[in-house]
Design a protein around this motif. Structure first.
Motif, PDB file in Angstrom:
ATOM      1  N   UNK A  89      85.890   3.751 -40.717  1.00 30.33           N
ATOM      2  CA  UNK A  89      85.342   3.284 -39.445  1.00 30.33           C
ATOM      3  C   UNK A  89      83.822   3.287 -39.471  1.00 30.33           C
ATOM      4  N   UNK A  90      83.240   4.340 -39.996  1.00 25.01           N
ATOM      5  CA  UNK A  90      81.776   4.435 -40.074  1.00 25.01           C
ATOM      6  C   UNK A  90      81.219   3.367 -41.008  1.00 25.01           C
ATOM      7  N   UNK A  91      81.858   3.185 -42.157  1.00 17.54           N
ATOM      8  CA  UNK A  91      81.401   2.153 -43.098  1.00 17.54           C
ATOM      9  C   UNK A  91      81.530   0.766 -42.470  1.00 17.54           C
ATOM     10  N   UNK A  97      76.892  -3.824 -38.437  1.00 15.24           N
ATOM     11  CA  UNK A  97      75.512  -3.729 -37.965  1.00 15.24           C
ATOM     12  C   UNK A  97      74.573  -4.430 -38.940  1.00 15.24           C
ATOM     13  N   UNK A  98      74.792  -4.199 -40.241  1.00 11.68           N
ATOM     14  CA  UNK A  98      73.955  -4.844 -41.257  1.00 11.68           C
ATOM     15  C   UNK A  98      74.106  -6.352 -41.247  1.00 11.68           C
ATOM     16  N   UNK A  99      75.330  -6.837 -41.067  1.00 10.81           N
ATOM     17  CA  UNK A  99      75.575  -8.282 -41.011  1.00 10.81           C
ATOM     18  C   UNK A  99      74.912  -8.891 -39.786  1.00 10.81           C
ATOM     19  N   UNK A 100      74.995  -8.200 -38.647  1.00 11.55           N
ATOM     20  CA  UNK A 100      74.350  -8.690 -37.426  1.00 11.55           C
ATOM     21  C   UNK A 100      72.835  -8.753 -37.596  1.00 11.55           C
ATOM     22  N   UNK A 101      72.269  -7.758 -38.266  1.00 11.61           N
ATOM     23  CA  UNK A 101      70.821  -7.748 -38.494  1.00 11.61           C
ATOM     24  C   UNK A 101      70.399  -8.910 -39.393  1.00 11.61           C
ATOM     25  N   UNK A 102      71.211  -9.203 -40.424  1.00  8.78           N
ATOM     26  CA  UNK A 102      70.898 -10.329 -41.307  1.00  8.78           C
ATOM     27  C   UNK A 102      70.970 -11.641 -40.558  1.00  8.78           C
TER      28      UNK A 102
END
Length: 108
Positions: A89-91, A97-102
């Motif tokens: 879940x954390x991963x 979050x990383x995909x949204x930032x990209x």
């Protein structure tokens, strides 16, 4: 503005707001579609939940049957499955979050 026009305007605005709200809700995804989308995004979480529930169920069944050793082992398996599920879940949240930032960075 007459008194009749003053009373009809808020009513018409309310009707229009209701139509707009209903149109927005019609575009929402169903619970099944949301589950499928989230399962495809991070399949380890629901699998981990099933493994946790299975280990718990079998551990309780073993306890009821009087098989103390198997019950203890299944409770340990349950803890392991829970830990792996929380890790997945954390991963998954971090990856999302990383995909949204990209996406935000590339749209600028």
């Amino acid at each position: 503005m007459t008194q009749q026009e003053a009373h009809s305007t808020p009513e018409l605005e309310w009707i229009q707001m209701k139509k707009d709200f209903d149109t927005e809700r019609a575009n929402e995804e169903t619970a099944k579609e949301k589950f499928i989308r989230k399962f495809k995004a991070n399949p380890l979480v629901p699998i981990g939940c099933l493994a946790t529930a299975g280990a718990l169920s079998f551990g309780l069944y073993s306890f009821k049957q009087g098989e103390r050793k198997m019950s203890q082992m299944m409770m340990r398996v349950r803890i392991l499955a829970q830990g792996l599920t929380v890790g997945a879940l954390i991963v998954g949240v971090a990856a999302t979050f990383g995909t949204d930032q990209l996406k935000k960075d590339s749209s600028k």
